[in-house]
Design a protein around this motif. Structure first.
Motif, PDB file in Angstrom:
ATOM      1  N   GLY A 164     -44.875  10.636   8.386  1.00 44.96           N
ATOM      2  CA  GLY A 164     -43.881  11.278   9.149  1.00 44.96           C
ATOM      3  C   GLY A 164     -43.172  10.152   9.826  1.00 44.96           C
ATOM      4  O   GLY A 164     -43.290   8.959   9.555  1.00 44.96           O
ATOM      5  N   PHE A 165     -42.273  10.653  10.648  1.00 40.23           N
ATOM      6  CA  PHE A 165     -41.459   9.566  11.551  1.00 40.23           C
ATOM      7  C   PHE A 165     -41.757   9.860  12.929  1.00 40.23           C
ATOM      8  O   PHE A 165     -41.393  10.952  13.432  1.00 40.23           O
ATOM      9  CB  PHE A 165     -39.880  10.025  11.329  1.00 40.23           C
ATOM     10  N   ALA A 166     -42.453   8.900  13.730  1.00 39.68           N
ATOM     11  CA  ALA A 166     -42.973   9.048  14.886  1.00 39.68           C
ATOM     12  C   ALA A 166     -41.897   8.470  15.907  1.00 39.68           C
ATOM     13  O   ALA A 166     -41.070   7.406  15.809  1.00 39.68           O
ATOM     14  CB  ALA A 166     -43.890   8.441  15.177  1.00 39.68           C
ATOM     15  N   LEU A 167     -41.278   9.445  16.881  1.00 43.41           N
ATOM     16  CA  LEU A 167     -39.961   9.066  17.674  1.00 43.41           C
ATOM     17  C   LEU A 167     -40.087  10.190  18.889  1.00 43.41           C
ATOM     18  O   LEU A 167     -40.738  11.420  19.058  1.00 43.41           O
ATOM     19  CB  LEU A 167     -38.879   9.246  16.701  1.00 43.41           C
ATOM     20  N   VAL A 168     -39.156   9.721  19.606  1.00 39.62           N
ATOM     21  CA  VAL A 168     -38.486  10.614  20.591  1.00 39.62           C
ATOM     22  C   VAL A 168     -37.303  11.181  20.516  1.00 39.62           C
ATOM     23  O   VAL A 168     -36.421  10.521  20.338  1.00 39.62           O
ATOM     24  CB  VAL A 168     -38.752  10.149  22.300  1.00 39.62           C
ATOM     25  N   LYS A 169     -37.105  12.595  20.296  1.00 41.19           N
ATOM     26  CA  LYS A 169     -35.897  13.232  19.827  1.00 41.19           C
ATOM     27  C   LYS A 169     -34.737  12.457  20.612  1.00 41.19           C
ATOM     28  O   LYS A 169     -35.053  12.744  21.896  1.00 41.19           O
ATOM     29  CB  LYS A 169     -35.844  14.716  19.932  1.00 41.19           C
ATOM     30  N   VAL A 226     -43.468  12.182  22.425  1.00 43.17           N
ATOM     31  CA  VAL A 226     -43.404  11.637  21.232  1.00 43.17           C
ATOM     32  C   VAL A 226     -43.905  12.471  19.943  1.00 43.17           C
ATOM     33  O   VAL A 226     -45.011  13.144  20.270  1.00 43.17           O
ATOM     34  CB  VAL A 226     -44.323  10.295  21.047  1.00 43.17           C
ATOM     35  N   VAL A 227     -42.958  12.728  19.181  1.00 47.75           N
ATOM     36  CA  VAL A 227     -43.406  13.539  18.088  1.00 47.75           C
ATOM     37  C   VAL A 227     -43.505  13.108  16.695  1.00 47.75           C
ATOM     38  O   VAL A 227     -42.743  12.060  16.680  1.00 47.75           O
ATOM     39  CB  VAL A 227     -42.385  15.058  18.179  1.00 47.75           C
ATOM     40  N   SER A 228     -43.945  13.523  15.618  1.00 53.67           N
ATOM     41  CA  SER A 228     -43.893  12.973  14.278  1.00 53.67           C
ATOM     42  C   SER A 228     -42.943  14.132  13.642  1.00 53.67           C
ATOM     43  O   SER A 228     -43.595  15.573  13.493  1.00 53.67           O
ATOM     44  CB  SER A 228     -45.184  12.786  13.556  1.00 53.67           C
TER      45      SER A 228
END
Length: 309
Positions: A164-169, A226-228
């Protein structure tokens, strides 16, 4: 929701421009040449570092990973490309094998699910046994589909990679791991081996997350928020896009395996220096947000080759 998704997509694009259409907009920064006070080896006398180019790799030693290769050469390492499938014979001469953003042939220009493995089962077994016998592996796998492409190889060392894409929205700019907040962990690769080699922070530019098994030592650990995101097609996010919290997961870790060593990172731009897009934004080790990334890379190589215990 639509406005939020639009902001999120714009933020992601601004971070690293790693969607297929932007490939041509990323070039190595020829002016990035940080000083090395004490090279680890005399010029051309260090261990041989093989940079994989046999698996549709986005980053190669003569392309977008040229700043990576040149930094290691100035530290005394010998750096060569690897154009052969992984076998006991092809790995025999290497001190360190670097794999950055390998991808399966079907996904080369098709970043949709399913994600095919970048390596055959035979290659995974060959790399595993080579490391067990004393080899050192630096495995780097970015956001979807690169994380999925590396999943089998990571699993051979007890690592569960998320595709996935690991990020803070809705947050633009890189993620910064800091010693002061505990997201950058104490380890030989963050301490270094002498004055000027201590790493206080590390920036990453949208990558993947993974979970490590017993015996691994996390180096970069995601904090709260942080989510994926796991889309069906890379860079296409909707309100139905699955997501999972990756708080406490890793984006960098190291482990010992048999007689060998492994370093794993879930983001590739952090170890090169790129000029991205029409504005030629500095992304990677040349970014003003990443003053310690180059030292981390050198420390990781020093640990992989036994100069750091």
């Amino acid at each position: 929701m639509k406005t939020r998704l639009t902001r999120l997509t714009a933020a992601l694009a601004a971070l690293c421009l790693l969607c297929p259409a932007a490939f041509a907009q990323q070039v190595a920064d020829p002016d990035f040449k940080p000083s090395i006070a004490r090279p680890a080896y005399k010029e051309g006398r260090g261990p041989l570092v093989l940079v994989d180019e046999a698996h549709n790799n986005f980053h190669t030693a003569s392309g977008r990973y040229q700043p990576f290769a040149e930094l290691l050469r100035r530290d005394g390492y010998r750096v060569e490309p690897n154009a052969a499938p992984f076998t006991r014979e092809s790995l025999k001469k290497a001190g360190v094998l670097v794999i950055s953003n390998a991808i399966g042939a079907r996904n080369l220009n098709n970043w949709t699910l399913p994600t095919d493995p970048a390596f055959t089962d035979e290659e995974v077994a060959a790399v595993r046994e080579w490391v067990r016998g004393g080899g050192s592996l630096l495995l780097i796998a970015d956001h979807m589909p690169m994380g999925g492409a590396a999943e089998k190889l990571g699993a051979a060392f007890g690592v569960k990679w998320n595709n996935g894409f690991a990020l803070v929205k809705d947050v633009q700019g890189p993620l910064v791991f800091r010693r002061e907040d505990g997201s950058l962990k104490e380890h030989a690769v963050t301490r270094g081996g002498g004055a000027g080699e201590r790493v206080e922070s590390v920036a990453t530019f949208t990558g993947s997350a993974f979970q490590v098994g017993a015996g691994a030592e996390p180096v970069l650990v995601f904090g709260k928020g942080v989510v994926s995101l796991m889309p069906q097609t890379a860079w296409q996010f909707t309100k139905e896009t699955p997501e999972v919290s990756v708080e406490g997961w890793s984006q960098g870790a190291v482990l010992r395996f048999g007689k060998g060593r492994v370093a794993l990172f879930g983001e590739a731009a952090m170890f090169t220096a790129q000029l991205a897009g029409p504005q030629r934004l500095r992304v990677g080790m040349n970014s003003p947000d990443a003053p310690h990334n180059a030292q981390l890379l050198l420390n990781v190589l020093h640990w992989l080759t036994g100069k750091l215990k």
